[in-house]
Scaffold this motif. Structure first.
Motif, PDB file in Angstrom:
ATOM      1  N   CYS A   1      50.308  41.009  25.745  1.00 55.58           N
ATOM      2  CA  CYS A   1      49.443  41.468  27.719  1.00 55.58           C
ATOM      3  C   CYS A   1      49.557  40.270  28.698  1.00 55.58           C
ATOM      4  CB  CYS A   1      48.370  42.108  27.069  1.00 55.58           C
ATOM      5  SG  CYS A   1      48.551  44.572  26.534  1.00 55.58           S
ATOM      6  N   THR A   2      49.802  40.552  29.241  1.00 54.38           N
ATOM      7  CA  THR A   2      49.365  40.129  30.694  1.00 54.38           C
ATOM      8  C   THR A   2      48.864  40.684  31.821  1.00 54.38           C
ATOM      9  OG1 THR A   2      49.401  37.931  31.678  1.00 54.38           O
ATOM     10  CG2 THR A   2      51.422  38.778  31.080  1.00 54.38           C
ATOM     11  N   THR A   3      48.353  40.398  32.533  1.00 50.81           N
ATOM     12  CA  THR A   3      47.590  40.730  33.769  1.00 50.81           C
ATOM     13  C   THR A   3      48.388  40.100  35.220  1.00 50.81           C
ATOM     14  OG1 THR A   3      45.602  40.094  34.268  1.00 50.81           O
ATOM     15  CG2 THR A   3      45.740  42.189  33.028  1.00 50.81           C
ATOM     16  N   ILE A   4      48.853  38.896  34.546  1.00 46.41           N
ATOM     17  CA  ILE A   4      49.288  38.520  35.672  1.00 46.41           C
ATOM     18  C   ILE A   4      50.490  38.878  35.827  1.00 46.41           C
ATOM     19  CG2 ILE A   4      50.018  35.997  35.951  1.00 46.41           C
ATOM     20  CD1 ILE A   4      47.484  35.904  35.825  1.00 46.41           C
TER      21      ILE A   4
ATOM     22  N   PRO B   1      50.070  31.604  17.927  1.00 42.20           N
ATOM     23  CA  PRO B   1      51.063  31.344  18.067  1.00 42.20           C
ATOM     24  C   PRO B   1      52.448  30.941  19.427  1.00 42.20           C
ATOM     25  CG  PRO B   1      51.143  32.532  16.292  1.00 42.20           C
ATOM     26  CD  PRO B   1      49.684  32.145  17.590  1.00 42.20           C
ATOM     27  N   VAL B   2      51.405  32.216  20.654  1.00 42.23           N
ATOM     28  CA  VAL B   2      51.860  32.085  22.293  1.00 42.23           C
ATOM     29  C   VAL B   2      51.708  31.436  22.827  1.00 42.23           C
ATOM     30  CG1 VAL B   2      52.031  34.294  23.987  1.00 42.23           C
ATOM     31  CG2 VAL B   2      51.835  35.263  21.467  1.00 42.23           C
ATOM     32  N   THR B   3      50.077  30.686  22.502  1.00 42.49           N
ATOM     33  CA  THR B   3      49.520  30.092  23.412  1.00 42.49           C
ATOM     34  C   THR B   3      49.958  28.638  22.982  1.00 42.49           C
ATOM     35  OG1 THR B   3      47.670  29.874  22.525  1.00 42.49           O
ATOM     36  CG2 THR B   3      48.094  31.633  24.834  1.00 42.49           C
ATOM     37  N   LYS B   4      50.107  28.034  21.879  1.00 43.00           N
ATOM     38  CA  LYS B   4      50.431  26.954  21.261  1.00 43.00           C
ATOM     39  C   LYS B   4      51.661  26.044  22.882  1.00 43.00           C
ATOM     40  CE  LYS B   4      49.173  26.419  17.022  1.00 43.00           C
ATOM     41  NZ  LYS B   4      48.517  25.044  16.929  1.00 43.00           N
ATOM     42  N   GLY B   5      50.700  24.787  23.255  1.00 37.87           N
ATOM     43  CA  GLY B   5      51.277  24.031  23.600  1.00 37.87           C
ATOM     44  C   GLY B   5      51.154  24.440  25.468  1.00 37.87           C
ATOM     45  N   ALA B   6      50.430  25.961  25.429  1.00 31.84           N
ATOM     46  CA  ALA B   6      50.672  26.124  27.056  1.00 31.84           C
ATOM     47  C   ALA B   6      49.619  25.219  27.827  1.00 31.84           C
ATOM     48  CB  ALA B   6      50.258  27.435  26.756  1.00 31.84           C
ATOM     49  N   GLN B   7      50.254  25.234  29.219  1.00 31.40           N
ATOM     50  CA  GLN B   7      48.932  23.977  29.785  1.00 31.40           C
ATOM     51  C   GLN B   7      48.605  25.565  30.760  1.00 31.40           C
ATOM     52  OE1 GLN B   7      48.568  20.242  29.444  1.00 31.40           O
ATOM     53  NE2 GLN B   7      49.689  20.631  27.500  1.00 31.40           N
ATOM     54  N   ASP B   8      47.271  25.072  31.265  1.00 36.75           N
ATOM     55  CA  ASP B   8      46.553  25.196  31.511  1.00 36.75           C
ATOM     56  C   ASP B   8      47.205  25.343  33.607  1.00 36.75           C
ATOM     57  OD1 ASP B   8      44.841  26.275  30.035  1.00 36.75           O
ATOM     58  OD2 ASP B   8      43.319  24.673  30.640  1.00 36.75           O
ATOM     59  N   TRP B   9      47.232  26.547  33.971  1.00 35.24           N
ATOM     60  CA  TRP B   9      48.192  26.245  36.022  1.00 35.24           C
ATOM     61  C   TRP B   9      47.571  27.185  36.710  1.00 35.24           C
ATOM     62  CZ3 TRP B   9      51.420  30.552  37.218  1.00 35.24           C
ATOM     63  CH2 TRP B   9      51.692  31.224  36.585  1.00 35.24           C
ATOM     64  N   THR B  10      47.454  26.991  37.948  1.00 35.47           N
ATOM     65  CA  THR B  10      46.639  27.983  39.514  1.00 35.47           C
ATOM     66  C   THR B  10      47.883  28.792  39.630  1.00 35.47           C
ATOM     67  OG1 THR B  10      44.755  26.510  38.890  1.00 35.47           O
ATOM     68  CG2 THR B  10      45.456  27.481  40.909  1.00 35.47           C
ATOM     69  N   THR B  11      48.055  29.307  39.624  1.00 33.27           N
ATOM     70  CA  THR B  11      49.087  30.423  40.470  1.00 33.27           C
ATOM     71  C   THR B  11      48.459  30.724  41.368  1.00 33.27           C
ATOM     72  OG1 THR B  11      47.457  32.707  40.596  1.00 33.27           O
ATOM     73  CG2 THR B  11      49.130  31.985  38.475  1.00 33.27           C
TER      74      THR B  11
ATOM     75  N   LYS C   1      43.495  39.085  47.219  1.00 31.13           N
ATOM     76  CA  LYS C   1      45.021  38.054  46.312  1.00 31.13           C
ATOM     77  C   LYS C   1      44.744  36.822  46.840  1.00 31.13           C
ATOM     78  CE  LYS C   1      48.628  41.718  46.623  1.00 31.13           C
ATOM     79  NZ  LYS C   1      48.137  43.219  47.450  1.00 31.13           N
ATOM     80  N   THR C   2      44.318  35.803  45.838  1.00 35.97           N
ATOM     81  CA  THR C   2      43.974  34.359  46.207  1.00 35.97           C
ATOM     82  C   THR C   2      44.461  33.447  44.859  1.00 35.97           C
ATOM     83  OG1 THR C   2      42.091  34.988  45.037  1.00 35.97           O
ATOM     84  CG2 THR C   2      42.301  34.510  47.570  1.00 35.97           C
ATOM     85  N   PRO C   3      45.034  32.909  44.951  1.00 34.51           N
ATOM     86  CA  PRO C   3      44.933  32.113  43.808  1.00 34.51           C
ATOM     87  C   PRO C   3      44.058  32.098  42.026  1.00 34.51           C
ATOM     88  CG  PRO C   3      45.475  30.667  45.598  1.00 34.51           C
ATOM     89  CD  PRO C   3      44.654  31.799  45.998  1.00 34.51           C
ATOM     90  N   ILE C   4      44.967  32.192  41.492  1.00 30.96           N
ATOM     91  CA  ILE C   4      43.953  32.512  40.111  1.00 30.96           C
ATOM     92  C   ILE C   4      43.918  30.801  39.071  1.00 30.96           C
ATOM     93  CG2 ILE C   4      44.093  33.469  38.174  1.00 30.96           C
ATOM     94  CD1 ILE C   4      45.420  36.182  39.095  1.00 30.96           C
ATOM     95  N   ALA C   5      43.133  30.191  38.634  1.00 34.06           N
ATOM     96  CA  ALA C   5      43.067  29.337  37.604  1.00 34.06           C
ATOM     97  C   ALA C   5      42.898  30.174  36.446  1.00 34.06           C
ATOM     98  CB  ALA C   5      42.001  28.439  37.811  1.00 34.06           C
ATOM     99  N   ILE C   6      44.494  29.936  35.473  1.00 30.41           N
ATOM    100  CA  ILE C   6      44.500  30.305  34.507  1.00 30.41           C
ATOM    101  C   ILE C   6      44.027  29.298  33.609  1.00 30.41           C
ATOM    102  CG2 ILE C   6      46.263  31.093  32.763  1.00 30.41           C
ATOM    103  CD1 ILE C   6      47.673  32.342  35.194  1.00 30.41           C
ATOM    104  N   SER C   7      43.247  29.398  32.646  1.00 30.59           N
ATOM    105  CA  SER C   7      42.876  29.203  30.942  1.00 30.59           C
ATOM    106  C   SER C   7      43.325  29.280  29.974  1.00 30.59           C
ATOM    107  CB  SER C   7      40.771  28.303  31.511  1.00 30.59           C
ATOM    108  OG  SER C   7      40.754  27.656  32.362  1.00 30.59           O
ATOM    109  N   PHE C   8      43.590  28.599  28.997  1.00 30.51           N
ATOM    110  CA  PHE C   8      44.437  29.121  28.305  1.00 30.51           C
ATOM    111  C   PHE C   8      43.040  28.781  27.053  1.00 30.51           C
ATOM    112  CE2 PHE C   8      48.591  28.381  29.674  1.00 30.51           C
ATOM    113  CZ  PHE C   8      49.140  29.964  29.558  1.00 30.51           C
TER     114      PHE C   8
END
Length: 283
Positions: free
Chosen positions: A238-241, A183-193, A170-177
């Motif tokens: 689906c998302t594994t996050i 349609p699901v990811t329109k406007g989404a911004q990358d983020w780190t959990t 368990k460490t932070p995950i850098a998510i990149s769209f």
């Protein structure tokens, strides 16, 4: 649909009526225009997660964002074989528009049971799958890349569109769209959990479309995707996050899940906007 001119005519007729009748006219107008909420079943329970809390976070977050009613099917069973009441009943989702699988049931291995869980989706019922749902219903050797498609060992993986066998520390995950035009990811911004679990990818199936990847150090994997399942091409998101409560209650996560629900039910347009009457806080 109630047009502006018809609505104006109704209000003129009601002008001299008592206040109670005016309220009645207004309620009728709203009822005509507003679609019925999506009926969603949320399944939680099983190993390794605080599902008692997360089922409440998800219900509240989804109902605040979209026009949906979320019914919870939850068991306080922290084993890998949670006694979910859906087991043995292939008609468990009758009357629902969507099922969200958020259970952790790796120990449920009987193909007959898994086929019952899958039956609504085989028949075309949309689905959303969160986190440990990807490590559930292991009817075959989950560590070995599935090659025999259509067999009992690939049942759940073919439905998901992706085979995963394990996660790291368990460490932070850098998510990149990676697909920002979906349609699901329109406007989404990358983020780190915060500290989360990165699920590996053993196989990505042909019907799956990767939407985002996650990176932990040198390890990288698809963490958000869609699938079109079976002969009916059932929509599956689906998302594994989503291991920790703090991640699940993050507005970015809840927005993603809510949009996944709408996409699965074909209530999200190409620009990522909810269909008329289905958006609340989610615009």
């Amino acid at each position: 649909m109630l047009t502006d001119s018809k609505h104006h005519h109704l209000m003129k007729l009601a002008y001299n009526l008592p206040a109670a009748l005016i309220l009645c006219f207004s309620s009728i107008a709203l009822a005509v225009e507003a679609p019925a909420p999506l009926k969603v079943m949320l399944i939680t329970g099983g190993c390794c997660h605080d599902y008692k809390t997360q089922t409440e976070i998800l219900k509240k977050g989804i109902e605040e964002r979209i026009n949906a009613t979320v019914d919870q099917v939850h068991v306080d069973d922290a084993t890998t074989t949670p006694a979910l009441p859906i087991f043995g009943n292939p008609d468990y989702a009758k009357g629902y528009d969507l099922v969200i699988h958020d259970e952790c049931a790796a120990g449920i291995k009987d193909p007959a049971v898994v086929k019952d869980v899958l039956k609504p989706h085989v028949d075309g019922l949309p689905a959303v799958n969160l986190h440990c749902a990807m490590h559930s219903y292991r009817t075959g050797n989950h560590k070995k890349r599935v090659e025999n498609l259509g067999g009992d060992g690939s049942l759940w993986f073919e439905y998901l569109g992706l085979q995963s066998s394990a996660h790291g520390r368990k460490t932070p995950i850098a998510i990149s769209f990676t697909d920002k035009e979906h349609p699901v990811t329109k406007g989404a911004q990358d983020w780190t959990t915060i500290d989360e679990e990165l699920y590996n990818n053993v196989r990505i199936f042909d019907g799956a479309q990767a939407l985002a990847s996650g990176k932990q150090g040198k390890d990288e994997a698809v963490v958000v995707w869609t699938n079109h399942y079976g002969e009916k091409k059932t929509r599956v998101f689906c998302t594994t996050i989503g291991h920790n409560n703090e991640t699940v209650q993050d507005a970015r996560y809840l927005d993603l899940v809510a949009k996944g629900c709408l996409w699965a039910c074909e209530k999200l347009d190409a620009s990522g906007k909810p269909a008329a009457g289905y958006g609340k806080a989610l615009k």
